[in-house]
Scaffold this active site. Sequence first.
Site, PDB file in Angstrom:
ATOM      1  N   TYR A  58      35.704  37.559  44.373  1.00  0.00           N
ATOM      2  CA  TYR A  58      36.516  37.670  43.075  1.00  0.00           C
ATOM      3  C   TYR A  58      36.338  36.682  42.363  1.00  0.00           C
ATOM      4  O   TYR A  58      36.884  35.647  42.726  1.00  0.00           O
ATOM      5  CB  TYR A  58      38.151  38.024  43.588  1.00  0.00           C
ATOM      6  CG  TYR A  58      38.323  38.952  44.292  1.00  0.00           C
ATOM      7  CD1 TYR A  58      37.541  40.280  44.351  1.00  0.00           C
ATOM      8  CD2 TYR A  58      39.593  39.038  45.299  1.00  0.00           C
ATOM      9  CE1 TYR A  58      38.055  41.223  45.247  1.00  0.00           C
ATOM     10  CE2 TYR A  58      39.820  40.192  45.971  1.00  0.00           C
ATOM     11  CZ  TYR A  58      38.770  41.376  46.004  1.00  0.00           C
ATOM     12  OH  TYR A  58      39.090  42.400  46.721  1.00  0.00           O
ATOM     13  N   LEU A 224      49.703  51.269  44.118  1.00  0.00           N
ATOM     14  CA  LEU A 224      50.326  51.759  42.844  1.00  0.00           C
ATOM     15  C   LEU A 224      49.312  52.335  41.975  1.00  0.00           C
ATOM     16  O   LEU A 224      49.553  52.436  40.852  1.00  0.00           O
ATOM     17  CB  LEU A 224      51.002  50.283  42.137  1.00  0.00           C
ATOM     18  CG  LEU A 224      51.934  49.866  42.959  1.00  0.00           C
ATOM     19  CD1 LEU A 224      52.524  48.339  42.211  1.00  0.00           C
ATOM     20  CD2 LEU A 224      53.220  50.525  43.071  1.00  0.00           C
ATOM     21  N   GLY A 227      47.966  50.589  38.965  1.00  0.00           N
ATOM     22  CA  GLY A 227      48.752  50.476  37.722  1.00  0.00           C
ATOM     23  C   GLY A 227      49.673  51.675  37.259  1.00  0.00           C
ATOM     24  O   GLY A 227      50.592  51.792  36.809  1.00  0.00           O
TER      25      GLY A 227
END
Length: 336
Positions: A58, A224, A227
Amino acid sequence: MERRTIGATALDVGAVGLGCMPMTWAYSRSEQRGDRSLRTVHAALDAGVSLLDTADMYGPFTNELLVGRALKERRADAFVSTKCGLLVGDQHVVANGRPGYVRRACDASLRRLQTDVIDLYQLHRADPEVPVEETWGAMAELVSAGKVRALGLCAVGARAARRGATGAARDGYEGTIRQLERVQQVFPVAAVEAELSVWSQEALVRLLPWCAARGVGFLAAMPLGNGFLTGTLLPGGGFERDDPRARHPRFTAEMMAANQPLVAGLRRVAARHGADVTPAQVALAWVLGRGPHVVPVPGAKRERWAVENARAAGLRLTAEDLAEIAALPAARGSWD
């Protein structure tokens, strides 16, 4: 916050984790600010979150450096999970599972994270050129050396199948389970990280039961829906050019509009629990309800969202809530 245990050695973590990747990599780069992200990590820790999920790829490396700044001050409050096995180039990502590389990668991660030990070290992706047992054996040596406490396998993006013509969930994790069976013979798997959310339920078919039957923890990535399940993303709202959702089939304006019934259903459930309960909290509570060994790891860049996500651990869905969520239509649009 409620605590949960993962793995045969009963690693103790808060019920909701924090995905740190969005803070320095991939999503909405204009919103990535180091000092604000550091405050977000501290706010999550204050709210009872302990599991901080990162990876050397990352950035690359910038995410671990950010997490390391927080660990330097609050190592006792955190459970750090990082990953190795993927190298990032200008326009490509390649796997590297060579034992020598694994050892060097671990030492580099320890330096960036400013810690003496990694709580959970995950293989980000198996190298097709190296038997996975060899890679896992090198990782097991790191446990013996005291550099790592436990090992995990990341299966995010590893699915080969999605849904059948009827929309019913199919098992796309056959290859992952075969890998898990192989490495389990070398050294115990403490946790598996894979996608699980209201709109992506494939892991429920075999992968999650495999983990439950063996006392393996399950870290639910993207709980989620990148998003979408928060209800804050609007069809046609657009994404920044470097945001992977800008090229994602489920995030076209047409598919986002078609999948609004999923968000609407989560809103209805949230409304029954009070005006301050959000669709995101309902989505996380649903994931938490998939088993006591499941820990959702939602990503967040802002303090507000990290604290809101943490509070989902206290939300208890009723039988009526679960029935309404189960009756929601399957997500539309390809996931590839």
